[in-house]
Enzyme design. Structure first.
Site, PDB file in Angstrom:
ATOM      1  N   PHE A 143       0.862  -1.188   0.000  1.00  0.00           N
ATOM      2  CA  PHE A 143       0.000   0.000   0.000  1.00  0.00           C
ATOM      3  C   PHE A 143       0.890   1.227   0.000  1.00  0.00           C
ATOM      4  CE2 PHE A 143      -2.438   3.486   1.733  1.00  0.00           C
ATOM      5  CZ  PHE A 143      -3.608   3.403   1.002  1.00  0.00           C
ATOM      6  N   ASP A 227       9.099   2.836   1.691  1.00  0.00           N
ATOM      7  CA  ASP A 227       7.906   3.547   2.150  1.00  0.00           C
ATOM      8  C   ASP A 227       7.796   3.358   3.662  1.00  0.00           C
ATOM      9  OD1 ASP A 227       5.401   4.394   2.904  1.00  0.00           O
ATOM     10  OD2 ASP A 227       4.399   3.637   1.107  1.00  0.00           O
ATOM     11  N   LYS A 256       2.085   9.864   8.168  1.00  0.00           N
ATOM     12  CA  LYS A 256       1.397   9.373   9.375  1.00  0.00           C
ATOM     13  C   LYS A 256       1.936   9.962  10.686  1.00  0.00           C
ATOM     14  CE  LYS A 256      -1.270   5.551   7.717  1.00  0.00           C
ATOM     15  NZ  LYS A 256      -0.898   4.993   6.420  1.00  0.00           N
TER      16      LYS A 256
HETATM   17  C1  LIG Z   1      -1.093   5.249   4.982  1.00  0.00           C
HETATM   18  C2  LIG Z   1      -0.002   4.880   4.038  1.00  0.00           C
HETATM   19  C3  LIG Z   1       0.196   5.594   2.846  1.00  0.00           C
HETATM   20  C4  LIG Z   1      -0.714   6.698   2.402  1.00  0.00           C
HETATM   21  O1  LIG Z   1      -0.690   7.775   3.268  1.00  0.00           O
HETATM   22  P1  LIG Z   1      -1.828   8.919   3.142  1.00  0.00           P
HETATM   23  O2  LIG Z   1      -1.388   9.957   4.108  1.00  0.00           O
HETATM   24  O3  LIG Z   1      -3.134   8.299   3.485  1.00  0.00           O
HETATM   25  O4  LIG Z   1      -1.803   9.402   1.736  1.00  0.00           O
HETATM   26  C5  LIG Z   1       1.269   5.227   2.057  1.00  0.00           C
HETATM   27  N1  LIG Z   1       2.086   4.231   2.401  1.00  0.00           N
HETATM   28  C6  LIG Z   1       1.932   3.532   3.538  1.00  0.00           C
HETATM   29  C7  LIG Z   1       2.890   2.450   3.881  1.00  0.00           C
HETATM   30  C8  LIG Z   1       0.868   3.823   4.383  1.00  0.00           C
HETATM   31  O5  LIG Z   1       0.690   3.095   5.509  1.00  0.00           O
END
Ligand SMILES: *Cc1c(COP(=O)(O)O)cnc(C)c1O
Length: 407
Positions: A143, A227, A256
């Protein structure tokens, strides 16, 4: 909470007039918080073991964060990236202290951070004299966000398919180095990888996996983009999740927990690619404004304060053993630090609702995973309280992962 109000969770709020239909919120409104606790409109108190999807790193109404925000709000909220921004420099210095020296681009969310990384990967692939490196690799169950670039390297078909066609990407089984090695080639621009997959089910890769991704990226002159949107800022007991394996990615992305609830994202570019994003190639009106930087600086100062990471590791170990004991040896419990997933054998929703009835906020992730990600400031007593509430919630839904020994 009555059983009646529980059963109305799914239906009542989703028709809320005036809002788009893309969320299906539980019918509970949190209006206040303090420390690791949230309060709903009726004044009921809940232990927060989800932190608003791993965001509220310092919990709620943290005195230092509140003061920093108030102070900055009364000084300067915003001036734009047309002017030098000392807060951004300070913040990038603090992120370097945390273990990733490089050039920082600030934005407002995780998907934007990955969007910036993606664009740099494109620039990397088009450097003169390096042929045409255009392939993007990512992992099954990944994700990376909801905008089209980040979505293109996000695996979940339910998120992708309604918006096809997306930029091309190839997905490899998470943790499978052989498959990655066989898929790599000189035309690969970047590999996107989460140190632990959050949304995909709190999936922890085999030890050595990140180091092998690092080696393969180096061998094929591809960017390793980590990420860290969910795993960064102390969440896994390390400042950044990849530090568990002492690798150095080319790029890391953050959001986050970075602002502790104030929206801010960042893409950090190491020396390999830090100079690629030149004047005019990217931008954000709000990105890294003084308010967001003040919040993030405060969060980082706390997370990097002496013994804080050791505290997260200790509380994580306590949580892990408590979860393993509670669910029994037949249930897989996976995670690190204060990011944990429990593999349920049913959909998590009934258990999540039972937890709410017991005054406990927990979340879910893909593949029937219960996700637990409390504020990083949680203490030993509250971890015990969390486990006690979860135990009582499990008694309400005995069909969920029945253990061979009584709970
Ligand atoms: C939540 C998340 C995203 C997206 O972040 P948003 O602030 O909702 O755009 C991207 N990568 C990872 C690993 C995430 O947990």
């Amino acid at each position: 909470m009555t059983d009646e109000s529980l059963s109305s969770f799914a239906s009542s709020a989703s028709s809320t007039l005036g809002l788009t239909l893309n969320y299906q919120p539980l019918d509970i409104a949190f209006v206040r918080g303090i420390g690791c606790h949230l309060f709903d409109e009726l004044g009921r108190r809940y232990l927060d073991a989800f932190a608003g999807v791993a965001v509220s790193a310092l919990g709620h109404a943290h005195p230092k964060l509140t003061a920093a925000i108030a102070q900055q709000a009364g000084t300067l909220l915003h001036a734009s990236n047309h002017y030098r921004n000392p807060g951004q420099l300070q913040l990038s210095q603090r992120l370097a202290d945390a273990g990733f020296p490089g050039r920082a681009f600030f934005c407002n969310s995780g998907t934007e951070a990955n969007e910036a990384a993606y664009k740099v990967a494109r620039l990397w692939g088009r450097r003169p004299g390096h042929g045409s490196k255009h392939r993007m690799l990512a992992f099954a169950n990944s994700f990376h966000g909801r905008t089209l670039g980040a979505l293109s390297v996000t695996a979940n078909p339910a998120y992708r398919d309604p918006f096809a066609p997306l930029p091309a990407a190839e997905f490899i089984q998470y943790g499978n180095v052989q498959k990655l090695a066989a898929t790599m080639g000189p035309d690969v621009a970047a590999v996107f990888v989460e140190p632990i997959q959050g949304e995909g089910g709190v999936n922890v890769p085999p030890v050595g996996f990140l180091a092998q991704v690092r080696a393969l990226c180096r061998q094929h002159d591809a960017l390793m983009i980590c990420d860290e949107v969910q795993t960064g800022i102390g969440r896994t007991g390390y400042a950044f999740g990849h530090q568990f394996e002492s690798v150095t990615p080319d790029v890391i992305t953050l959001a986050k927990g970075l602002g502790g609830g104030v929206p801010i994202g960042a893409a950090l570019f190491g020396s390999s690619c830090g100079e690629l994003l030149t004047r005019g190639l990217h931008g954000s009106t709000f990105g890294g404004n003084p308010l967001a930087c003040a919040a993030a600086l405060t969060v980082l100062n706390e997370v990097l304060s002496p013994d804080f990471l050791a505290h997260i590791q200790a509380r994580g170990a306590q949580l892990q053993s408590g979860l393993e004991h509670l669910f029994g040896p037949q249930t897989v419990v996976r995670g690190r630090g204060l990011l944990w997933g429990v593999q349920l054998d049913t959909e998590p929703r009934p258990l999540i609702e039972a937890c709410l009835a017991e005054g406990l906020v927990v979340g879910s992730a893909a593949h029937q995973t219960l996700r637990i990600a409390p504020p990083l400031i949680i203490n030993a007593e509250l971890i015990d309280d969390l486990l006690a509430r979860l135990r009582r919630a499990l008694l309400r839904v005995p069909q969920t992962n029945p253990p061979k020994i009584p709970r």
